[in-house]
Design a protein around this motif. Structure first.
Motif, PDB file in Angstrom:
ATOM      1  N   PRO A 191      10.000  21.316   5.321  1.00 52.28           N
ATOM      2  CA  PRO A 191       9.933  22.300   4.226  1.00 52.28           C
ATOM      3  C   PRO A 191       9.656  21.618   2.889  1.00 52.28           C
ATOM      4  CG  PRO A 191      11.787  22.790   5.673  1.00 52.28           C
ATOM      5  CD  PRO A 191      11.239  21.470   6.122  1.00 52.28           C
ATOM      6  N   GLY A 192       8.524  21.955   2.286  1.00 49.59           N
ATOM      7  CA  GLY A 192       8.135  21.337   1.033  1.00 49.59           C
ATOM      8  C   GLY A 192       7.599  19.925   1.178  1.00 49.59           C
ATOM      9  N   GLY A 193       7.404  19.455   2.423  1.00 43.19           N
ATOM     10  CA  GLY A 193       6.978  18.082   2.651  1.00 43.19           C
ATOM     11  C   GLY A 193       5.769  17.961   3.568  1.00 43.19           C
ATOM     12  N   GLU A 194       5.694  16.846   4.295  1.00 40.72           N
ATOM     13  CA  GLU A 194       4.535  16.520   5.115  1.00 40.72           C
ATOM     14  C   GLU A 194       4.812  16.740   6.595  1.00 40.72           C
ATOM     15  OE1 GLU A 194       2.155  12.925   2.993  1.00 40.72           O
ATOM     16  OE2 GLU A 194       4.124  12.376   3.779  1.00 40.72           O
ATOM     17  N   ASN A 195       3.730  16.759   7.370  1.00 34.44           N
ATOM     18  CA  ASN A 195       3.815  16.667   8.825  1.00 34.44           C
ATOM     19  C   ASN A 195       3.099  15.394   9.283  1.00 34.44           C
ATOM     20  OD1 ASN A 195       1.115  17.292   8.538  1.00 34.44           O
ATOM     21  ND2 ASN A 195       1.196  19.212   9.685  1.00 34.44           N
ATOM     22  N   ALA A 196       3.030  15.184  10.581  1.00 33.11           N
ATOM     23  CA  ALA A 196       2.414  13.964  11.101  1.00 33.11           C
ATOM     24  C   ALA A 196       0.949  13.857  10.704  1.00 33.11           C
ATOM     25  CB  ALA A 196       2.557  13.914  12.627  1.00 33.11           C
ATOM     26  N   VAL A 238       0.614  12.356   7.311  1.00 27.98           N
ATOM     27  CA  VAL A 238       0.874  10.921   7.327  1.00 27.98           C
ATOM     28  C   VAL A 238      -0.334  10.164   7.877  1.00 27.98           C
ATOM     29  CG1 VAL A 238       2.336   9.096   8.303  1.00 27.98           C
ATOM     30  CG2 VAL A 238       3.364  11.233   7.514  1.00 27.98           C
ATOM     31  N   ILE A 239      -0.908  10.678   8.945  1.00 27.98           N
ATOM     32  CA  ILE A 239      -2.059  10.025   9.568  1.00 27.98           C
ATOM     33  C   ILE A 239      -3.231   9.939   8.600  1.00 27.98           C
ATOM     34  CG2 ILE A 239      -3.829  10.367  11.350  1.00 27.98           C
ATOM     35  CD1 ILE A 239      -1.435  11.486  13.095  1.00 27.98           C
ATOM     36  N   ARG A 240      -3.432  10.996   7.811  1.00 21.95           N
ATOM     37  CA  ARG A 240      -4.552  10.998   6.864  1.00 21.95           C
ATOM     38  C   ARG A 240      -4.448   9.876   5.833  1.00 21.95           C
ATOM     39  NH1 ARG A 240      -4.800  16.656   7.802  1.00 21.95           N
ATOM     40  NH2 ARG A 240      -3.012  17.096   6.454  1.00 21.95           N
ATOM     41  N   ARG A 270       0.831  -1.198   0.000  1.00 20.37           N
ATOM     42  CA  ARG A 270       0.000   0.000   0.000  1.00 20.37           C
ATOM     43  C   ARG A 270       0.872   1.257   0.000  1.00 20.37           C
ATOM     44  NH1 ARG A 270      -3.135  -3.113  -1.392  1.00 20.37           N
ATOM     45  NH2 ARG A 270      -5.197  -3.655  -0.543  1.00 20.37           N
ATOM     46  N   GLU A 271       0.591   2.159  -0.924  1.00 17.07           N
ATOM     47  CA  GLU A 271       1.326   3.416  -1.010  1.00 17.07           C
ATOM     48  C   GLU A 271       1.114   4.280   0.226  1.00 17.07           C
ATOM     49  OE1 GLU A 271       1.388   7.311  -3.960  1.00 17.07           O
ATOM     50  OE2 GLU A 271       0.816   5.361  -4.785  1.00 17.07           O
ATOM     51  N   GLY A 272      -0.036   4.128   0.875  1.00 22.04           N
ATOM     52  CA  GLY A 272      -0.323   4.927   2.065  1.00 22.04           C
ATOM     53  C   GLY A 272       0.623   4.686   3.221  1.00 22.04           C
ATOM     54  N   LEU A 273       1.416   3.606   3.154  1.00 17.65           N
ATOM     55  CA  LEU A 273       2.375   3.286   4.215  1.00 17.65           C
ATOM     56  C   LEU A 273       3.762   3.873   3.938  1.00 17.65           C
ATOM     57  CD1 LEU A 273       1.375  -0.450   4.740  1.00 17.65           C
ATOM     58  CD2 LEU A 273       0.889   1.455   6.298  1.00 17.65           C
ATOM     59  N   ARG A 274       3.891   4.696   2.882  1.00 18.97           N
ATOM     60  CA  ARG A 274       5.185   5.309   2.564  1.00 18.97           C
ATOM     61  C   ARG A 274       5.691   6.191   3.698  1.00 18.97           C
ATOM     62  NH1 ARG A 274       5.828   7.616  -3.570  1.00 18.97           N
ATOM     63  NH2 ARG A 274       5.784   5.600  -4.664  1.00 18.97           N
ATOM     64  N   GLU A 275       7.014   6.373   3.698  1.00 12.91           N
ATOM     65  CA  GLU A 275       7.631   7.276   4.669  1.00 12.91           C
ATOM     66  C   GLU A 275       7.066   8.683   4.531  1.00 12.91           C
ATOM     67  OE1 GLU A 275       8.662   8.096   7.365  1.00 12.91           O
ATOM     68  OE2 GLU A 275      10.819   7.640   7.479  1.00 12.91           O
ATOM     69  N   ASP A 319      -0.844  15.017  20.326  1.00  5.28           N
ATOM     70  CA  ASP A 319      -0.698  15.922  19.193  1.00  5.28           C
ATOM     71  C   ASP A 319       0.515  15.490  18.371  1.00  5.28           C
ATOM     72  OD1 ASP A 319       0.398  18.483  17.816  1.00  5.28           O
ATOM     73  OD2 ASP A 319      -1.616  19.044  18.456  1.00  5.28           O
ATOM     74  N   GLY A 320       0.411  15.604  17.049  1.00  6.56           N
ATOM     75  CA  GLY A 320       1.513  15.239  16.175  1.00  6.56           C
ATOM     76  C   GLY A 320       2.782  16.024  16.431  1.00  6.56           C
ATOM     77  N   ALA A 321       2.671  17.148  17.122  1.00  3.80           N
ATOM     78  CA  ALA A 321       3.855  17.940  17.452  1.00  3.80           C
ATOM     79  C   ALA A 321       4.822  17.169  18.345  1.00  3.80           C
ATOM     80  CB  ALA A 321       3.437  19.235  18.139  1.00  3.80           C
ATOM     81  N   TYR A 322       4.319  16.113  19.000  1.00 11.41           N
ATOM     82  CA  TYR A 322       5.161  15.347  19.919  1.00 11.41           C
ATOM     83  C   TYR A 322       5.934  14.227  19.240  1.00 11.41           C
ATOM     84  CZ  TYR A 322       2.978  17.895  23.723  1.00 11.41           C
ATOM     85  OH  TYR A 322       2.562  18.906  24.558  1.00 11.41           O
TER      86      TYR A 322
END
Length: 212
Positions: free
Chosen positions: A111-116, A119-121, A71-76, A158-161
């Motif tokens: 920068p230019g990428g994802e946050n937690a 990824v969760i979505r 599954r692509e959804g499991l990518r880094e 929170d994903g900030a952690y």
């Protein structure tokens, strides 16, 4: 249902999130994990579609002979502008970003990428698919950023952690969730179990020095 989230084996490049195969050490990590998991009655082996995750899953599955699902959804997590750079370059160019991230005041995207949250979505729907698959025990080979994001999500943090967990995840370590069907809860049973690597300390994070 038990879900074993596994960080892929060590890759053959130290550069950030490049899509490359495993190193010799990474293949050995996967072999040792496969030996351990063959006693666990694994019903299926899932993985992301990135090379290092697929190769890890395939080596593990040589011992398990279970159905393979990708599954692509499991990518880094996407590191955006940092991808393909060395650690030294990253820390020089993005020192301010990492200082802000370490404060854990907000779930900052790379920068230019994802946050937690990003990824969760995409990863939680895959976890839901696994939970509804009817299997009893599943191995899921994914990536450090995905595992850390899912842990914070299911612990209602929170994903900030996520940075709190950043230095504590071995390649081919096991993070186990128990899916409780009665209420749909994911319960964390263990985090970063790497007992199968202990007899070969060069395979642990402290042994990272291998470049190919």
């Amino acid at each position: 249902m038990r879900i074993y989230l596994i960080r892929h084996g060590r890759q053959n490049s130290p550069l950030c999130n490049v899509n490359v195969p495993l190193s010799d050490a990474g293949r050995r990590q996967a072999e040792l994990l496969g030996e351990r998991l063959k006693k666990e009655s694994i019903d299926a082996v899932w993985s992301s579609d990135l090379i290092r995750a697929c190769e890890t899953a395939d080596i593990i599955n040589e011992k398990l002979h279970a159905p393979r699902i990708i599954r692509e959804g499991l990518r880094e997590i996407s590191f955006g502008d940092l991808e393909g750079l060395s650690d030294d370059v990253i820390m020089e160019r993005y020192a301010d970003f990492f200082a802000a991230r370490a404060s854990m005041k907000e779930d900052l995207p790379y920068p230019g990428g994802e946050n937690a949250a990003d990824v969760i979505r995409r990863a939680v729907p895959v976890m839901d698919e696994i939970a509804k698959s009817g299997a009893e025990t599943v191995a899921v080979v994914t990536h450090g950023g995905v595992i850390r994001s899912l842990v914070t999500h299911y612990l209602h943090m929170d994903g900030a952690y996520v940075p709190l967990l950043a230095k504590h995840l071995e390649n081919c370590g096991i993070t186990e969730f128990y899916y409780r069907e009665s209420d749909g809860e994911m319960l964390l049973n263990r985090f970063n179990d790497f007992a199968h690597l202990m007899d070969e300390p060069e395979l642990l994070r402290g042994g990272w020095g291998e470049k190919k």
